[in-house]
Design a protein around this motif. Sequence first.
Motif, mmCIF file in Angstrom:
data_model
loop_
_atom_site.group_PDB
_atom_site.id
_atom_site.type_symbol
_atom_site.label_atom_id
_atom_site.label_comp_id
_atom_site.label_asym_id
_atom_site.label_seq_id
_atom_site.Cartn_x
_atom_site.Cartn_y
_atom_site.Cartn_z
ATOM 1 N N ALA A 1 1.277 -1.074 -0.029
ATOM 2 C CA ALA A 1 0.531 0.064 -0.240
ATOM 3 C C ALA A 1 0.732 1.047 -0.164
ATOM 4 O O ALA A 1 0.571 2.029 -0.656
ATOM 5 N N GLU A 2 1.713 1.750 0.731
ATOM 6 C CA GLU A 2 2.711 2.637 0.828
ATOM 7 C C GLU A 2 3.356 2.292 -0.472
ATOM 8 O O GLU A 2 3.658 3.094 -0.507
ATOM 9 N N PHE A 3 3.821 1.456 -1.329
ATOM 10 C CA PHE A 3 4.740 1.845 -2.321
ATOM 11 C C PHE A 3 4.125 1.716 -3.358
ATOM 12 O O PHE A 3 3.487 2.956 -4.483
ATOM 13 N N VAL A 4 2.316 1.832 -3.458
ATOM 14 C CA VAL A 4 1.247 2.097 -4.485
ATOM 15 C C VAL A 4 0.731 3.602 -4.669
ATOM 16 O O VAL A 4 0.830 4.615 -4.873
ATOM 17 N N GLY A 5 1.224 4.476 -2.770
ATOM 18 C CA GLY A 5 0.648 5.773 -2.521
ATOM 19 C C GLY A 5 1.830 6.342 -2.441
ATOM 20 O O GLY A 5 1.315 7.629 -2.953
ATOM 21 N N ALA A 6 2.704 5.744 -2.278
ATOM 22 C CA ALA A 6 4.283 7.398 -2.078
ATOM 23 C C ALA A 6 5.105 6.586 -2.465
ATOM 24 O O ALA A 6 6.139 7.573 -3.472
ATOM 25 N N GLY A 7 5.316 4.803 -3.076
ATOM 26 C CA GLY A 7 6.295 4.771 -4.114
ATOM 27 C C GLY A 7 6.667 5.342 -5.252
ATOM 28 O O GLY A 7 5.502 6.307 -6.014
ATOM 29 N N ARG A 8 7.682 5.309 -5.767
ATOM 30 C CA ARG A 8 8.030 6.293 -7.527
ATOM 31 C C ARG A 8 8.704 4.363 -8.014
ATOM 32 O O ARG A 8 9.370 4.346 -7.519
ATOM 33 N N GLY B 1 -11.931 1.759 -3.734
ATOM 34 C CA GLY B 1 -11.983 0.607 -2.474
ATOM 35 C C GLY B 1 -10.264 1.049 -3.160
ATOM 36 O O GLY B 1 -8.668 1.308 -1.698
ATOM 37 N N LEU B 2 -9.486 0.857 -4.329
ATOM 38 C CA LEU B 2 -8.438 1.374 -4.936
ATOM 39 C C LEU B 2 -8.038 2.801 -4.267
ATOM 40 O O LEU B 2 -6.390 3.137 -3.964
ATOM 41 N N GLY B 3 -8.920 3.561 -4.308
ATOM 42 C CA GLY B 3 -8.611 4.950 -4.418
ATOM 43 C C GLY B 3 -7.739 5.494 -2.744
ATOM 44 O O GLY B 3 -7.408 6.001 -2.148
ATOM 45 N N GLY B 4 -8.152 4.650 -1.810
ATOM 46 C CA GLY B 4 -9.376 3.987 -0.257
ATOM 47 C C GLY B 4 -7.185 3.634 -0.013
ATOM 48 O O GLY B 4 -7.083 4.764 0.479
ATOM 49 N N LEU B 5 -6.927 3.087 -0.380
ATOM 50 C CA LEU B 5 -5.273 2.162 -0.617
ATOM 51 C C LEU B 5 -4.336 3.339 -1.152
ATOM 52 O O LEU B 5 -3.675 3.248 -0.639
ATOM 53 N N ILE B 6 -3.972 4.459 -2.111
ATOM 54 C CA ILE B 6 -3.402 4.429 -2.391
ATOM 55 C C ILE B 6 -3.644 6.032 -1.512
ATOM 56 O O ILE B 6 -2.061 5.842 -1.128
ATOM 57 N N LEU B 7 -4.460 6.473 -0.486
ATOM 58 C CA LEU B 7 -4.234 7.298 0.073
ATOM 59 C C LEU B 7 -3.434 7.068 1.943
ATOM 60 O O LEU B 7 -3.171 7.921 1.811
ATOM 61 N N ALA B 8 -4.293 5.920 1.445
ATOM 62 C CA ALA B 8 -4.174 5.741 2.925
ATOM 63 C C ALA B 8 -2.108 5.236 3.167
ATOM 64 O O ALA B 8 -1.291 6.262 3.461
ATOM 65 N N GLY B 9 -1.696 4.107 2.007
ATOM 66 C CA GLY B 9 -0.730 4.213 1.735
ATOM 67 C C GLY B 9 0.435 5.914 1.232
ATOM 68 O O GLY B 9 1.254 5.967 1.643
ATOM 69 N N ASN B 10 -0.200 6.403 0.529
ATOM 70 C CA ASN B 10 0.223 8.476 1.202
ATOM 71 C C ASN B 10 0.922 8.237 2.228
ATOM 72 O O ASN B 10 1.919 8.871 2.398
ATOM 73 N N LEU B 11 0.024 8.361 3.065
ATOM 74 C CA LEU B 11 0.128 8.728 4.691
ATOM 75 C C LEU B 11 1.057 7.558 5.556
ATOM 76 O O LEU B 11 1.005 7.801 6.139
#
Length: 178
Positions: free
Chosen positions: A13-20, A84-94
Amino acid sequence: MTGGIPVPFGGFAEFVGAGRIHNIPVSFLLMIVLAIIVHIFAVRTVTGREIYAIGDNPKASRLAGVNIHYIRLFVFALCGLLAGLGGLILAGNLASADPNLGMGYELDVIAAVILGGTALSGGRGSIIGVIIGALLMALLNNAFVLLGISAYWQVVTKGLVIIFAVGLDGLQRRGDDD
């Protein structure tokens, strides 16, 4: 279960939200890929055209042989999957899951979709228009922060933007009917 306390986590989740990948955010790449897939699906498949037809005129679609119940179930399931994917991205970003994480985003989403040219009455809209609407909303949110506008006035302004866009859409629809 958490008592309203944010739960820290990492991994996928962190990779999807904040990874590069090559210094490009994974969430941006995912948005581009999904936009292309959804655009092709909406424009080039029978189901995509049936979704537009049901949005424009459900009764005529049913009389034309479209299985309205199946298509609506499919659309709601797809919306749930993408939310759900949007929530995963947002949670992963934070890098944490918070039960109140997406509160207030629904107004931004509605405004972005309407600004992008999607008709609230259905049957008209495009993915590219929605992306442009989302960019406009991001620009508006950024301007709010830079200008130091209070959160209450931000909600009022977004509401006025929605009312303006809906009114403009109504005038445009009335012009199309003539």
